[in-house]
Design an enzyme around this catalytic site. Structure first.
Site, short mmCIF file in Angstrom:
data_model
loop_
_atom_site.label_atom_id
_atom_site.label_comp_id
_atom_site.label_asym_id
_atom_site.label_seq_id
_atom_site.Cartn_x
_atom_site.Cartn_y
_atom_site.Cartn_z
N HIS A 1 51.82 23.28 53.06
CA HIS A 1 53.22 23.36 53.45
C HIS A 1 54.03 22.47 52.52
O HIS A 1 53.51 21.96 51.51
CB HIS A 1 53.41 22.96 54.92
CG HIS A 1 52.75 21.66 55.29
ND1 HIS A 1 53.15 20.45 54.77
CD2 HIS A 1 51.70 21.39 56.10
CE1 HIS A 1 52.40 19.48 55.27
NE2 HIS A 1 51.50 20.02 56.08
N ALA B 1 45.99 25.34 54.13
CA ALA B 1 47.13 25.62 55.02
C ALA B 1 48.34 24.80 54.53
O ALA B 1 48.98 24.07 55.27
CB ALA B 1 46.79 25.30 56.47
N LYS C 1 52.00 10.30 56.31
CA LYS C 1 51.87 10.74 57.71
C LYS C 1 50.54 10.26 58.26
O LYS C 1 50.44 9.87 59.42
CB LYS C 1 51.97 12.27 57.84
CG LYS C 1 51.88 12.73 59.31
CD LYS C 1 52.05 14.23 59.44
CE LYS C 1 50.80 14.97 59.05
NZ LYS C 1 49.71 14.77 60.04
N ASP C 2 49.50 10.29 57.43
CA ASP C 2 48.19 9.74 57.79
C ASP C 2 48.08 8.34 57.18
O ASP C 2 47.23 8.09 56.32
CB ASP C 2 47.09 10.66 57.27
CG ASP C 2 47.18 12.05 57.87
OD1 ASP C 2 46.80 12.21 59.04
OD2 ASP C 2 47.63 12.98 57.17
N GLY D 1 49.51 11.59 51.70
CA GLY D 1 50.76 11.46 52.45
C GLY D 1 50.71 10.30 53.44
O GLY D 1 49.66 9.99 54.02
N GLY E 1 55.05 19.51 52.75
CA GLY E 1 54.52 18.16 52.60
C GLY E 1 53.49 18.10 51.49
O GLY E 1 53.55 17.22 50.61
N HIS E 2 52.55 19.06 51.50
CA HIS E 2 51.57 19.14 50.42
C HIS E 2 52.27 19.39 49.08
O HIS E 2 51.90 18.81 48.05
CB HIS E 2 50.58 20.28 50.66
CG HIS E 2 49.73 20.11 51.89
ND1 HIS E 2 49.93 20.87 53.02
CD2 HIS E 2 48.71 19.28 52.15
CE1 HIS E 2 49.04 20.51 53.93
NE2 HIS E 2 48.28 19.55 53.43
N SER F 1 49.92 21.10 59.18
CA SER F 1 49.37 22.44 59.34
C SER F 1 49.24 22.79 60.83
O SER F 1 49.31 23.96 61.21
CB SER F 1 48.01 22.53 58.66
OG SER F 1 48.11 22.17 57.30
N ARG F 2 49.07 21.77 61.66
CA ARG F 2 48.93 21.99 63.11
C ARG F 2 50.22 22.50 63.74
O ARG F 2 50.18 23.11 64.82
CB ARG F 2 48.50 20.70 63.80
CG ARG F 2 47.11 20.22 63.41
CD ARG F 2 46.87 18.79 63.88
NE ARG F 2 45.61 18.28 63.39
CZ ARG F 2 44.51 18.17 64.12
NH1 ARG F 2 44.52 18.55 65.37
NH2 ARG F 2 43.40 17.69 63.60
#
Length: 285
Positions: free
Chosen positions: A37, A35, A154-155, A152, A39-40, A191-192
């Site tokens: 985006h 999924a 973000k995590d 990333g 960011g990936h 992805s969420r």
């Protein structure tokens, strides 16, 4: 299904493909759950720029989900994922194993001692989540044997735990943390986000706006006052339910009460909106 680049489903075939590269001293790995985006894409782009060869893995790892419904709802978009990857470079190997390939016997995670990094924040609300993350990342690192692997920020808690994983398992790889990529209005890309209504997706800028104000307040007030302010902000809204907000040092991830000079801190948040769980964080100094 025909793709313009190697899309490999087994570890044996992946090893064969990697052996064709000869000297693997310059190999990047970007582990994902698909999924994909922007960011990936930024992680993949960085990997391509810094390595001669790149592997992108796409695997929805069941052992890191505590909620089966969340696992079932996780989007699977292999065709568009490979299109996104190929638009960056066609010199990328895509590894898409199934569950039986990664967990041939039983679908259970290994147990690790992450020295407390896994006991706070996400770990407090998601039992065994980081054991699941550690299991799949260790498997990928030992299969691919990359020079560098990209994750990333973000995590950020996950990033720190993966750094600890490579230390305790003696895996020779450089773990590269990459900046959070955000939507135009500030929501951290995930992805969420696709599960949010358009109206709420725009309103979810509230999460990042709160973090930015918390950062300003942290420069002038103590951590407990900042935390109380954030809790109060979320109590004013019916649409967003705050699960946690914590301020920690970036090394041990231990929530703080008082600031210490020359220590770097970060604020972490988890929020429910429309039954979707969103996380974010921000560097405070």
């Amino acid at each position: 299904m025909n793709f313009s680049m190697p899309v490999i489903q087994t570890k044996t075939k992946l090893t064969e493909e990697l052996n064709k590269l000869g000297d693997n001293q310059d190999l990047g790995l970007v582990p994902t759950m698909g999924a994909l985006h922007k960011g990936h894409a930024s992680l993949i782009q960085k990997a391509v720029e810094e390595n001669k060869n790149v592997v992108v893995s796409i695997f929805v790892n069941p052992t890191q989900f505590n909620n089966k419904e969340d696992l079932d709802k996780y989007p699977k978009t292999l065709v568009s994922d490979v299109q996104l990857i190929s638009a960056i470079s066609d010199n990328i190997i895509v590894f898409t194993p199934d569950v039986a390939e990664i967990y041939p016997d039983t679908v259970i995670p290994k147990i690790y001692d992450f020295e407390g990094l896994d006991k706070v924040m996400e770990g407090e609300f998601r039992d065994d989540h980081f054991n699941g993350v550690g299991t799949i990342v260790e498997e990928l690192l030992k299969t691919v044997k990359p020079t560098r692997a990209y994750f990333g920020e973000k995590d950020f808690q996950q990033l720190r735990i993966i750094q600890k994983l490579t230390e305790i398992q003696h895996i020779p790889v450089e773990i590269i943390g990459c900046e959070i990529v955000r939507e135009d209005h500030g929501l951290a890309m995930s992805s969420r986000n696709e599960r949010l209504s358009e109206k709420i997706r725009l309103k979810a800028a509230f999460i990042y706006d709160t973090l930015k104000t918390a950062k300003i307040k942290f420069g002038m007030e103590n951590a407990l006052n900042v935390k109380d302010w954030v809790i109060n902000e979320f109590e004013k809204t019916d649409e967003f339910q705050l699960e946690y907000f914590d301020i920690t040092d970036i090394e041990t991830l231990t929530p703080i009460q008082n600031k210490i000079n020359n220590i770097k801190y970060r604020a972490f948040i988890a929020v429910y909106v429309e039954d979707v769980r969103l996380i974010d964080n921000i560097a405070l100094n």
